[in-house]
Design a protein around this motif. Structure first.
Motif, mmCIF file in Angstrom:
data_model
loop_
_atom_site.group_PDB
_atom_site.id
_atom_site.type_symbol
_atom_site.label_atom_id
_atom_site.label_comp_id
_atom_site.label_asym_id
_atom_site.label_seq_id
_atom_site.Cartn_x
_atom_site.Cartn_y
_atom_site.Cartn_z
ATOM 1 N N LYS A 64 0.826 -1.209 0.000
ATOM 2 C CA LYS A 64 0.000 0.000 0.000
ATOM 3 C C LYS A 64 0.854 1.248 0.000
ATOM 4 N N GLY A 65 0.488 2.185 -0.864
ATOM 5 C CA GLY A 65 1.232 3.431 -0.956
ATOM 6 C C GLY A 65 2.433 3.365 -1.890
ATOM 7 N N ARG A 66 2.800 2.148 -2.310
ATOM 8 C CA ARG A 66 3.954 1.987 -3.195
ATOM 9 C C ARG A 66 3.556 1.440 -4.557
ATOM 10 N N PHE A 67 2.563 0.551 -4.586
ATOM 11 C CA PHE A 67 2.123 -0.085 -5.831
ATOM 12 C C PHE A 67 0.751 0.450 -6.227
ATOM 13 N N THR A 68 0.524 0.520 -7.535
ATOM 14 C CA THR A 68 -0.781 0.938 -8.046
ATOM 15 C C THR A 68 -1.193 0.009 -9.177
ATOM 16 N N ILE A 69 -2.379 -0.563 -9.029
ATOM 17 C CA ILE A 69 -2.926 -1.409 -10.091
ATOM 18 C C ILE A 69 -3.908 -0.579 -10.905
ATOM 19 N N SER A 70 -3.910 -0.806 -12.209
ATOM 20 C CA SER A 70 -4.826 -0.066 -13.078
ATOM 21 C C SER A 70 -5.190 -0.915 -14.286
ATOM 22 N N ARG A 71 -6.292 -0.552 -14.916
ATOM 23 C CA ARG A 71 -6.727 -1.232 -16.138
ATOM 24 C C ARG A 71 -6.930 -0.182 -17.214
ATOM 25 N N LEU A 79 0.657 -2.922 -13.251
ATOM 26 C CA LEU A 79 1.045 -2.762 -11.853
ATOM 27 C C LEU A 79 2.259 -1.841 -11.821
ATOM 28 N N GLN A 80 2.039 -0.626 -11.355
ATOM 29 C CA GLN A 80 3.131 0.324 -11.193
ATOM 30 C C GLN A 80 3.722 0.115 -9.815
ATOM 31 N N MET A 81 5.003 -0.169 -9.767
ATOM 32 C CA MET A 81 5.673 -0.482 -8.504
ATOM 33 C C MET A 81 6.761 0.552 -8.258
ATOM 34 N N ASN A 82 6.597 1.327 -7.202
ATOM 35 C CA ASN A 82 7.566 2.352 -6.820
ATOM 36 C C ASN A 82 8.189 1.994 -5.479
ATOM 37 N N SER A 83 9.304 2.634 -5.187
ATOM 38 C CA SER A 83 9.992 2.432 -3.909
ATOM 39 C C SER A 83 10.181 0.953 -3.613
ATOM 40 N N LEU A 84 10.681 0.240 -4.597
ATOM 41 C CA LEU A 84 10.818 -1.206 -4.452
ATOM 42 C C LEU A 84 11.810 -1.557 -3.353
ATOM 43 N N LYS A 85 11.509 -2.658 -2.676
ATOM 44 C CA LYS A 85 12.328 -3.152 -1.589
ATOM 45 C C LYS A 85 12.852 -4.546 -1.944
ATOM 46 N N THR A 86 13.907 -4.953 -1.281
ATOM 47 C CA THR A 86 14.460 -6.278 -1.581
ATOM 48 C C THR A 86 13.433 -7.372 -1.319
ATOM 49 N N GLU A 87 12.555 -7.131 -0.363
ATOM 50 C CA GLU A 87 11.535 -8.137 -0.055
ATOM 51 C C GLU A 87 10.437 -8.220 -1.110
ATOM 52 N N ASP A 88 10.468 -7.353 -2.095
ATOM 53 C CA ASP A 88 9.527 -7.443 -3.211
ATOM 54 C C ASP A 88 10.018 -8.435 -4.273
ATOM 55 N N THR A 89 11.208 -8.961 -4.093
ATOM 56 C CA THR A 89 11.741 -9.940 -5.032
ATOM 57 C C THR A 89 10.842 -11.167 -5.068
ATOM 58 N N ALA A 90 10.379 -11.525 -6.265
ATOM 59 C CA ALA A 90 9.450 -12.650 -6.417
ATOM 60 C C ALA A 90 9.123 -12.834 -7.897
ATOM 61 N N VAL A 91 8.437 -13.928 -8.183
ATOM 62 C CA VAL A 91 7.794 -14.088 -9.484
ATOM 63 C C VAL A 91 6.396 -13.507 -9.362
ATOM 64 N N TYR A 92 6.058 -12.614 -10.252
ATOM 65 C CA TYR A 92 4.767 -11.948 -10.237
ATOM 66 C C TYR A 92 3.865 -12.548 -11.307
ATOM 67 N N TYR A 93 2.646 -12.879 -10.888
ATOM 68 C CA TYR A 93 1.690 -13.527 -11.772
ATOM 69 C C TYR A 93 0.459 -12.657 -11.972
ATOM 70 N N CYS A 94 0.038 -12.568 -13.196
ATOM 71 C CA CYS A 94 -1.229 -11.918 -13.513
ATOM 72 C C CYS A 94 -2.356 -12.929 -13.322
ATOM 73 N N ASN A 95 -3.481 -12.454 -12.806
ATOM 74 C CA ASN A 95 -4.611 -13.318 -12.511
ATOM 75 C C ASN A 95 -5.893 -12.693 -13.042
ATOM 76 N N ALA A 96 -6.746 -13.536 -13.608
ATOM 77 C CA ALA A 96 -8.072 -13.083 -14.047
ATOM 78 C C ALA A 96 -9.118 -13.984 -13.408
ATOM 79 N N VAL A 97 -10.182 -13.358 -12.946
ATOM 80 C CA VAL A 97 -11.286 -14.096 -12.331
ATOM 81 C C VAL A 97 -12.512 -13.961 -13.221
#
Length: 114
Positions: A64-71, A79-97
């Protein structure tokens, strides 16, 4: 069926920014919500952010306050990701419901270096 393709991952220094994109194809007009999840090494997949067709958004507390999701439209989610931290390291997956079904992209790796 819904097909999802992510792009925009990579290596970034802590404090930097990245923008992920997800392009949907197939039966996209009945999608209820889009989202981003991530899975760090040795951890379970977790929700990062979601956005409904009505543009309501939900964020994990950790972003919260660092990432912004938009369509942009029914096809493209970001997914706009600002002020990234080392703990944000991961594989990121897009999901549709769509109804009771979840669809996933192949994932894109983000490494945040210190």
């Amino acid at each position: 069926q819904v097909q999802l393709v992510e792009s925009g991952g990579g290596l970034v220094q802590a404090g930097g920014s990245l923008r992920l994109s997800c392009t949907a194809s197939g039966s996209i007009f009945s999608i209820n919500a889009m989202g981003w999840y991530r899975q760090a090494p040795g951890k379970q997949r977790e929700l990062v952010a979601t956005i409904t067709s009505g543009t309501n958004t939900i964020y994990a507390d950790s972003v919260k306050g660092r990432f912004t999701i938009s369509r942009e439209n029914v096809k493209n989610t970001f997914l706009q990701m600002n002020s990234l931290k080392t703990e944000d390291t991961a594989v990121y997956y897009c999901n549709a419901v769509r109804g009771a079904f979840h669809f996933w992209g192949q994932g894109t790796l983000i490494i945040v270096s210190s």
